[in-house]
Structure formats: C-alpha cells, structure tokens
Scaffold this motif. Structure first.
Motif, PDB file in Angstrom:
ATOM      1  N   ASP A 271      77.732 144.896  31.708  1.00  0.00           N
ATOM      2  CA  ASP A 271      78.726 144.259  32.565  1.00  0.00           C
ATOM      3  C   ASP A 271      79.244 145.226  33.624  1.00  0.00           C
ATOM      4  O   ASP A 271      78.757 146.343  33.732  1.00  0.00           O
ATOM      5  CB  ASP A 271      79.866 143.666  31.723  1.00  0.00           C
ATOM      6  CG  ASP A 271      80.658 144.710  30.950  1.00  0.00           C
ATOM      7  OD1 ASP A 271      80.763 145.876  31.407  1.00  0.00           O
ATOM      8  OD2 ASP A 271      81.201 144.373  29.888  1.00  0.00           O
TER       9      ASP A 271
ATOM     10  N   LYS B 143      82.518 146.149  33.813  1.00  0.00           N
ATOM     11  CA  LYS B 143      83.855 146.512  33.348  1.00  0.00           C
ATOM     12  C   LYS B 143      84.014 148.039  33.312  1.00  0.00           C
ATOM     13  O   LYS B 143      83.945 148.668  32.266  1.00  0.00           O
ATOM     14  CB  LYS B 143      84.095 145.911  31.970  1.00  0.00           C
ATOM     15  CG  LYS B 143      85.518 145.986  31.507  1.00  0.00           C
ATOM     16  CD  LYS B 143      85.664 145.263  30.190  1.00  0.00           C
ATOM     17  CE  LYS B 143      87.087 145.331  29.711  1.00  0.00           C
ATOM     18  NZ  LYS B 143      87.223 144.716  28.388  1.00  0.00           N
TER      19      LYS B 143
ATOM     20  N   GLU C  22      75.422 143.718  40.419  1.00  0.00           N
ATOM     21  CA  GLU C  22      74.592 143.207  39.325  1.00  0.00           C
ATOM     22  C   GLU C  22      73.150 143.673  39.483  1.00  0.00           C
ATOM     23  O   GLU C  22      72.545 144.175  38.538  1.00  0.00           O
ATOM     24  CB  GLU C  22      74.634 141.685  39.274  1.00  0.00           C
ATOM     25  CG  GLU C  22      73.742 141.104  38.189  1.00  0.00           C
ATOM     26  CD  GLU C  22      73.823 139.594  38.077  1.00  0.00           C
ATOM     27  OE1 GLU C  22      73.001 139.041  37.334  1.00  0.00           O
ATOM     28  OE2 GLU C  22      74.690 138.975  38.716  1.00  0.00           O
TER      29      GLU C  22
ATOM     30  N   TYR D  26      73.264 140.532  32.097  1.00  0.00           N
ATOM     31  CA  TYR D  26      74.461 140.937  32.840  1.00  0.00           C
ATOM     32  C   TYR D  26      75.560 139.895  32.730  1.00  0.00           C
ATOM     33  O   TYR D  26      75.320 138.697  32.873  1.00  0.00           O
ATOM     34  CB  TYR D  26      74.108 141.152  34.312  1.00  0.00           C
ATOM     35  CG  TYR D  26      75.213 141.751  35.149  1.00  0.00           C
ATOM     36  CD1 TYR D  26      75.364 143.120  35.224  1.00  0.00           C
ATOM     37  CD2 TYR D  26      76.082 140.951  35.864  1.00  0.00           C
ATOM     38  CE1 TYR D  26      76.367 143.692  36.007  1.00  0.00           C
ATOM     39  CE2 TYR D  26      77.086 141.505  36.646  1.00  0.00           C
ATOM     40  CZ  TYR D  26      77.218 142.869  36.709  1.00  0.00           C
ATOM     41  OH  TYR D  26      78.203 143.418  37.478  1.00  0.00           O
ATOM     42  N   ASN D  27      76.783 140.358  32.481  1.00  0.00           N
ATOM     43  CA  ASN D  27      77.943 139.486  32.401  1.00  0.00           C
ATOM     44  C   ASN D  27      79.031 140.077  33.297  1.00  0.00           C
ATOM     45  O   ASN D  27      79.540 141.157  33.005  1.00  0.00           O
ATOM     46  CB  ASN D  27      78.438 139.388  30.960  1.00  0.00           C
ATOM     47  CG  ASN D  27      79.664 138.505  30.844  1.00  0.00           C
ATOM     48  OD1 ASN D  27      79.751 137.482  31.496  1.00  0.00           O
ATOM     49  ND2 ASN D  27      80.601 138.919  30.028  1.00  0.00           N
TER      50      ASN D  27
ATOM     51  N   ALA E 296      82.408 140.906  34.279  1.00  0.00           N
ATOM     52  CA  ALA E 296      83.702 140.928  33.619  1.00  0.00           C
ATOM     53  C   ALA E 296      84.833 140.610  34.580  1.00  0.00           C
ATOM     54  O   ALA E 296      85.863 140.101  34.187  1.00  0.00           O
ATOM     55  CB  ALA E 296      83.939 142.288  32.964  1.00  0.00           C
TER      56      ALA E 296
END
Length: 65
Positions: free
Chosen positions: A26, A28, A40, A58-59, A61
């Motif tokens: 992520d 974050k 990303e 991929y996330n 945040a």
C-alpha cells in the motif's frame, strides 16, 4: 539514513509477504504520502522487477494529502 540516498522518491508504503509471496502493498507511509496511479505503478513495478509478483496486490490506503 535514507534508502533513496537523496534521489527522488517514487513510492513508499508498507507491504507484507507470506512464504516469499507478496500478500499486499500500500501507500501508507509516515510522512511522504504518495498517491495516485503513478505511485501505484512505481511500487508494483519495483516489486515485479525484483521477482516478487505484485500485480493486483496494491491497496491505496489514502488519496491526495
């Protein structure tokens, strides 16, 4: 000390692996807060380039600071 060594930072965040495989990553990070498709792509490409399949892991945040 900085991993970037004074160079431009393209991505930052957290990641987790299990059994040598990427579980998630992520954006974050503590203070850098990268966001958007370029962040990303940079993160996913860095893992893929080093033999760790990160496509679809991929996330985001958070978005724009």
């Amino acid at each position: 000390m900085s991993i970037a060594g004074g160079r431009k930072v393209l991505a930052a965040g957290e990641f987790k692996t299990k059994g040598g495989e990427v579980v998630f990553l992520d954006n974050k990070s503590g203070h850098y807060r990268p966001y958007g498709p370029n962040a990303e792509k940079a993160a996913v490409d860095a893992f893929n380039k080093n033999g760790m399949k990160a496509d679809g892991k991929y996330n985001a945040a958070w978005g724009c600071p």
